[in-house]
Design a protein around this motif. Structure first.
Motif, short mmCIF file in Angstrom:
data_model
loop_
_atom_site.label_atom_id
_atom_site.label_comp_id
_atom_site.label_asym_id
_atom_site.label_seq_id
_atom_site.Cartn_x
_atom_site.Cartn_y
_atom_site.Cartn_z
N ALA A 74 -4.46 15.46 0.46
CA ALA A 74 -3.89 16.46 0.53
C ALA A 74 -2.40 15.94 -0.51
O ALA A 74 -1.46 16.57 -0.37
N PHE A 75 -2.38 14.89 -1.60
CA PHE A 75 -1.86 15.15 -2.37
C PHE A 75 -1.41 16.03 -3.81
O PHE A 75 -2.09 16.40 -3.39
N ARG A 76 0.01 15.89 -4.52
CA ARG A 76 -0.46 16.82 -5.42
C ARG A 76 -0.50 15.68 -7.23
O ARG A 76 0.59 16.16 -7.89
N ILE A 77 -0.88 14.29 -6.69
CA ILE A 77 -0.91 14.26 -8.41
C ILE A 77 -1.79 14.50 -9.24
O ILE A 77 -3.10 14.96 -8.77
N ALA A 78 -1.23 14.89 -10.25
CA ALA A 78 -2.17 15.46 -11.65
C ALA A 78 -3.20 14.47 -12.17
O ALA A 78 -2.63 13.35 -12.42
N THR A 79 -4.23 14.61 -13.48
CA THR A 79 -4.83 14.15 -13.93
C THR A 79 -3.99 13.17 -15.22
O THR A 79 -3.62 12.17 -15.17
N LEU A 97 3.97 1.75 2.68
CA LEU A 97 5.01 2.86 1.83
C LEU A 97 3.98 4.07 2.17
O LEU A 97 3.47 4.50 1.26
N PRO A 98 4.33 4.79 3.25
CA PRO A 98 3.04 6.06 4.19
C PRO A 98 4.26 7.01 3.17
O PRO A 98 5.32 7.05 3.27
N LEU A 99 3.33 8.24 2.73
CA LEU A 99 3.97 8.99 2.05
C LEU A 99 3.46 10.51 2.64
O LEU A 99 2.64 10.79 3.25
N PRO A 100 4.07 11.53 2.22
CA PRO A 100 4.10 12.62 2.95
C PRO A 100 2.83 13.71 2.24
O PRO A 100 2.60 13.62 1.72
N ARG A 101 1.80 14.44 3.41
CA ARG A 101 0.91 15.07 2.72
C ARG A 101 2.04 16.24 1.09
O ARG A 101 2.96 16.37 1.54
N GLY A 102 1.33 16.08 0.29
CA GLY A 102 1.72 17.50 -0.86
C GLY A 102 2.87 16.13 -1.85
O GLY A 102 3.05 16.43 -3.32
N SER A 124 1.27 -1.47 -0.26
CA SER A 124 0.22 0.49 -0.37
C SER A 124 0.91 1.34 0.26
O SER A 124 1.78 1.36 0.72
N LEU A 125 0.85 2.03 -0.94
CA LEU A 125 1.33 3.79 -0.74
C LEU A 125 -0.11 4.83 -0.55
O LEU A 125 -1.32 4.25 -0.53
N HIS A 126 0.06 5.38 0.45
CA HIS A 126 -0.85 5.54 0.94
C HIS A 126 -0.49 6.90 2.05
O HIS A 126 1.12 7.16 2.21
N ALA A 127 -0.98 7.97 2.81
CA ALA A 127 -0.65 9.11 3.38
C ALA A 127 -0.12 8.98 4.51
O ALA A 127 -0.64 8.01 4.78
N ASP A 128 0.74 9.02 5.73
CA ASP A 128 1.10 8.83 6.09
C ASP A 128 0.11 9.05 7.26
O ASP A 128 -0.45 10.24 7.92
N PRO A 129 -0.54 7.95 8.41
CA PRO A 129 -1.37 7.89 9.26
C PRO A 129 -0.59 8.38 10.15
O PRO A 129 -1.55 8.89 11.38
#
Length: 334
Positions: A288-293, A242-247, A211-216
């Protein structure tokens, strides 16, 4: 690509959730599915594979709760949707409960997941779509898409939460195991960690969950999805978070996904289930990620490049007006 969807998925229409200390308009609305359907075009209605594949993942008592609570709620003189307020976080054990609040709270993890008179029909239809997509892939399709709504990956073996009631990805994975696929992998790329999926397969060595996701530490579901969670017993090493930071933007997301895909490749699955959430999009109202279409095609192409037969299961995504465009962009990568 074959696309499966059941019309009952639009019936579930909760009006409110109890969130951040107050009642708020519910974010998981029927318009989500309407927008996706408008972007994708024709779909197939799945057949009815019955309750057995659902009971292979979820307890019969839990499924009965989803069916019975709306009636019990009305019989108790309550209006609106059934929302729990008491949860057995310590000493959780089987009990014979009669009051609807106790029954509901024993099978729930939050107060944002109301049970309505149409919840069971909608999530049951979604489970059938997930099963149909899996059957299509096992029959030789390169990839198939199950347009599920409400989402599923927060639902555990006997609890609902995070807008989820039945775990459609887990039901699909278990059905593939029951059909003879020796090893199944699940790649969860929703903004939020799929705690229910992890919980269901936590002690299983035959299903790999990445899983890739926002940091819990900062985002729901808070208590699951940390990098030091690896599974237990036979399942030790078959959970990869794989927790990821906001942004996080598209490039960083693809780099993290590459690590997850390599771990899945080492597992050597016969089938891949992708829990896809478009709430990773930069304009999603609760994320709160910044993934574009434009990033979604590349994210999907990276997955497709490994060549695994793939069933794609729809999870979250709450920017309703952009949802269909983002889902279509992702599917184009296959």
């Amino acid at each position: 690509m074959k696309i499966f969807h059941h019309p009952d998925q639009a019936l579930h229409a909760p009006t409110h959730e109890f969130h951040n200390g107050a009642l708020a308009p519910h974010a998981e609305v029927p318009g989500r599915i309407a927008n996706i359907l408008a972007a994708l075009g024709p779909t197939q209605q799945p057949g009815d594979a019955g309750i057995d594949p659902i009971h292979a993942v979820h307890s019969p008592a839990y499924c009965a709760m989803l069916r019975d609570v709306p009636r019990l709620w009305r019989e108790a003189g309550r209006a609106g949707e059934a929302i729990p307020y008491a949860f057995p976080v310590v000493g959780r054990r089987p009990l014979s409960l009669t009051r609807v609040d106790a029954l509901l709270g024993a099978h729930a993890m939050d107060s944002v997941t109301p049970v309505t008179p149409d919840t069971w029909a909608a999530t049951y239809g979604s489970a059938q779509a997930a099963l149909a997509a899996t059957r299509a892939v096992l029959a030789g399709e390169r990839a198939a898409f199950a347009l599920c709504r409400p989402p599923g990956h927060h639902a555990g073996p006997d609890y609902c939460g995070g807008y989820c009631y039945l775990n459609h990805a887990a039901i699909a994975a278990q059905s593939a195991r029951d059909a003879g696929v020796a090893r199944v992998a699940i790649l969860d790329i929703d903004y939020h960690h799929g705690n229910g999926t992890q919980d269901i397969f936590w002690r299983r060595g035959d299903v790999f969950y990445a899983s890739l996701h926002a940091d819990p530490a900062t985002d729901f579901p808070f208590y699951w999805g940390h990098a030091d969670e690896h599974g237990e017993g036979d399942g030790f090493g078959t959970t990869r978070n794989l927790p990821l930071p906001r942004g996080t933007d598209g490039a960083a997301f693809r780099a993290a996904q590459d690590r997850a895909l390599k771990a899945i490749a080492d597992f050597d699955p016969g089938l891949l289930i992708v829990s896809f959430g478009a709430d990773t999009w930069e304009g999603d109202p609760i994320s709160a990620f910044r993934i574009a279409t434009g990033d979604y095609r590349g994210i999907a192409s990276d997955i497709a490049a490994f060549g695994w037969p793939t069933a794609i299961i729809m999870e979250g995504g709450y920017a309703v007006d952009a949802l269909g465009t983002n889902v279509a962009a992702f599917l184009s990568g296959f």
